[in-house]
Design an enzyme around this catalytic site. Structure first.
Site, PDB file in Angstrom:
ATOM      1  N   GLY A 131      39.399  83.650  60.073  1.00 48.01           N
ATOM      2  CA  GLY A 131      40.469  82.656  60.075  1.00 48.01           C
ATOM      3  C   GLY A 131      41.829  83.236  60.380  1.00 48.01           C
ATOM      4  N   TYR A 136      31.353  88.137  62.832  1.00 45.88           N
ATOM      5  CA  TYR A 136      31.264  87.477  64.145  1.00 45.88           C
ATOM      6  C   TYR A 136      30.158  86.439  64.259  1.00 45.88           C
ATOM      7  CZ  TYR A 136      34.769  90.806  65.350  1.00 45.88           C
ATOM      8  OH  TYR A 136      35.943  91.498  65.356  1.00 45.88           O
ATOM      9  N   ILE A 137      29.259  86.409  63.261  1.00 40.09           N
ATOM     10  CA  ILE A 137      28.247  85.347  63.215  1.00 40.09           C
ATOM     11  C   ILE A 137      28.943  83.984  63.330  1.00 40.09           C
ATOM     12  CG2 ILE A 137      26.451  84.304  61.727  1.00 40.09           C
ATOM     13  CD1 ILE A 137      25.680  87.125  62.208  1.00 40.09           C
ATOM     14  N   GLY A 175      39.796  85.413  71.557  1.00 44.18           N
ATOM     15  CA  GLY A 175      38.462  85.455  70.951  1.00 44.18           C
ATOM     16  C   GLY A 175      37.637  84.255  71.380  1.00 44.18           C
ATOM     17  N   ASP A 198      39.561  79.380  64.167  1.00 49.51           N
ATOM     18  CA  ASP A 198      40.535  79.460  63.067  1.00 49.51           C
ATOM     19  C   ASP A 198      41.223  78.120  62.771  1.00 49.51           C
ATOM     20  OD1 ASP A 198      39.910  82.136  63.226  1.00 49.51           O
ATOM     21  OD2 ASP A 198      41.748  82.701  64.273  1.00 49.51           O
TER      22      ASP A 198
HETATM   23  O1  F6P Z   1      40.755  84.140  66.367  1.00 49.37           O
HETATM   24  C1  F6P Z   1      39.394  84.189  66.117  1.00 49.37           C
HETATM   25  C2  F6P Z   1      39.040  85.413  65.339  1.00 49.37           C
HETATM   26  O2  F6P Z   1      37.652  85.436  65.181  1.00 49.37           O
HETATM   27  C3  F6P Z   1      39.747  85.564  63.994  1.00 49.37           C
HETATM   28  O3  F6P Z   1      39.174  84.739  63.017  1.00 49.37           O
HETATM   29  C4  F6P Z   1      39.595  87.032  63.750  1.00 49.37           C
HETATM   30  O4  F6P Z   1      40.580  87.508  62.878  1.00 49.37           O
HETATM   31  C5  F6P Z   1      39.752  87.600  65.129  1.00 49.37           C
HETATM   32  O5  F6P Z   1      39.420  86.577  66.036  1.00 49.37           O
HETATM   33  C6  F6P Z   1      38.894  88.791  65.454  1.00 49.37           C
HETATM   34  O6  F6P Z   1      39.312  89.287  66.677  1.00 49.37           O
HETATM   35  P1  F6P Z   1      38.522  90.294  67.629  1.00 49.37           P
HETATM   36  O7  F6P Z   1      37.535  89.492  68.411  1.00 49.37           O
HETATM   37  O8  F6P Z   1      39.565  90.870  68.504  1.00 49.37           O
HETATM   38  O9  F6P Z   1      37.858  91.302  66.741  1.00 49.37           O
END
Ligand code: F6P
Length: 345
Positions: A183, A269-270, A17, A140
Site C-alpha cells: 500500500g 508481490y502475491i 508497479g 494501493d
Molecule cells: O505501488 C504498488 C506497490 O506494490 C506498493 O504497494 C509497493 O510499496 C511498491 O509498489 C513496490 O514496488 P516495487 O515493485 O518497485 O518493488
C-alpha cells in the site's frame, strides 16, 4: 510509420508497479479506439523507457483479444522517471527525447496508464506540449481525484483470502498472527482486507499507533479467553528500525511486551500478480473506453476517474503530486472502532 490522413495514432504505455487489470484497460482503450473510431494504436514498451528509446509495436484489434483476464501488462513496465534522471542518450534531456519521438512516431495522443508517479510525469509531459490522457491504476488505491483505482479490488481479494487462511492456524496454535500488506504510504489495502477478513488490530500509516496500546489490547483479548488474534499491518507504518519489515518488528515487540507467541507473514508481490477480479476488469474497461472517447473529443491533459459511480475526467495538473490517504475519521475506521477493532491508539 505513415498514416492515412485523418486517422489518429495513439500511443499507450504502462508505467510504475504493475497491477491486475492493466491489460483490460489497454484492451478498453484499444478496442474502442480501433472499432469505434478507426484509430491506430502503438503499444509503447516498458513505460517511459519505451518513449525515450522509441521501442514500440503496433497493436491490432486481434492483439487485444484474449488479454482481458491476464495479469501484468502485455506492454511491460518500468519505473523510469524522465523528469528525475535528467540526461538520456547523447546527453539530451529525456523529456526532450520523448517529445521528439512522439513527433517522429506521428502520435496524436499518449495514453499513460499508471499510479501517482506516472500521472505526475504525464502532467509534466502535457506541459511540454504533448496530448496526454491518464488512466489511474495501482493496488494501493492512493491516486488523488478518483474514488478508486483498478488493481485495488483484486489486491484486497487476495489479501482477505490470506487473512482468512491465517485464522485457522492462529486458532490451532493460539498465536498472535501478524500479516503485512502492501500500500506504500497508504493503508487502503490493510483497512479493506482487515475489515473484510476480521482483523482484530489494523495498523495503517495514516493513524499513528502506540505499540503499548497494541500489546494491552492483545493481552486483554487473551484474558477474555479469545485464543488468538490477527494483526493486519500496512507496510507504510512507521517503525523505529531500518532493514526490518514492519510485521517482523512488531512481531518481536508484541512477543516481548505480552509474552504471547507471535508469527508474521509478509504477503508481498502475491498481491499484485495474477488475474484481475471481475470488478477490476469492469472498472479498467470503463476507464479505457472513456480514455478513447476523450481522445476522440480531443479532451487532453486529463485523467479518467470514478466519482460516485460515474466516470468523469480530472485535470492531470490537479492530480499531480497529491496522494489520496485515509482520513482518521473515515467512516470505515469509525465503524471498525465502534465494533472493537483496534487501530493501536
Ligand atoms: O505501488 C504498488 C506497490 O506494490 C506498493 O504497494 C509497493 O510499496 C511498491 O509498489 C513496490 O514496488 P516495487 O515493485 O518497485 O518493488
Amino acid at each position: 510509420m505513415g498514416k492515412k490522413k485523418g486517422t489518429q495514432k495513439i500511443g499507450i504505455l504502462t508505467a510504475g508497479g504493475d497491477c491486475p487489470g492493466i491489460n483490460a484497460a489497454i484492451r478498453g482503450v484499444g478496442k474502442t479506439a480501433i472499432v469505434r473510431y478507426g484509430m491506430r494504436i502503438l503499444g509503447i514498451s516498458d513505460g517511459f523507457s519505451g518513449m525515450i528509446n522509441k521501442e514500440f509495436r503496433e497493436l491490432s484489434e486481434q492483439d487485444l483479444s484474449g488479454i482481458l483476464t491476464m495479469g501484468g501488462t502485455i506492454l511491460g513496465t518500468s519505473r523510469e522517471k524522465p523528469f528525475k534522471s535528467s540526461k538520456g542518450k547523447n546527453e539530451v534531456r529525456k523529456p526532450d527525447l520523448i517529445v521528439k519521438n512522439y513527433k517522429q512516431l506521428g502520435l496524436d495522443c499518449l495514453v499513460c496508464i499508471g499510479g501517482n508517479g506516472t500521472l505526475k510525469t504525464a502532467s509534466l509531459l502535457a506541459q511540454e506540449g504533448l496530448n496526454v490522457v491518464g488512466i489511474p491504476k495501482t493496488i494501493d488505491n492512493d491516486v488523488w481525484g478518483t474514488d478508486v483505482t483498478f488493481g485495488f479490488d483484486s489486491a484486497v481479494n487476495i489479501a482477505a483470502e490470506a487473512i482468512d487462511r491465517l485464522h485457522s492456524t492462529a486458532n490451532s496454535h493460539k498465536r498472535i498472527m501478524l500479516i503485512e500488506l502492501m500500500g506504500h504510504n497508504a493503508g487502503w489495502i490493510a483497512l479493506y482486507s482487515g475489515l473484510a477478513a476480521g482483523g482484530d488490530v489494523i495498523l495503517i500509516p495514516e493513524i499513528q499507533y502506540n505499540e503499548n496500546k497494541v500489546a494491552d489490547y492483545l493481552l486483554s483479548r487473551s484474558k477474555e479467553n479469545k485464543p488468538y488474534s490477527i494483526v493486519v499491518v500496512a507496510e507504510g507504518i512507521s517503525i523505529p528500525v531500518k532493514d526490518m519489515s514492519a510485521a517482523r518488528y512488531l512481531s518481536k515487540r508484541i512477543s516481548e511486551l505480552t509474552g504471547l507467541e507471535t508469527r508474521e507473514t509478509v504477503l508481498g508481490y502475491i498481491q499484485r500478480g495474477g488475474t484481475p477480479s471481475p470488478m477490476d476488469r469492469v472498472l479498467a474497461t470503463r476507464y479505457g473506453a472513456a480514455a478513447a472517447e476523450m481522445i476522440a473529443m480531443r479532451d487532453f491533459g486529463k485523467m479518467v476517474a470514478l466519482r460516485n459511480s460515474e466516470i468523469v475526467s480530472v485535470p492531470l495538473s490537479e492530480v499531480a503530486g497529491k496522494l489520496k490517504l485515509i482520513r482518521p475519521d473515515d467512516p470505515l475506521v469509525v465503524q471498525a472502532m465502534k465494533m472493537g477493532t483496534s487501530f493501536g491508539i
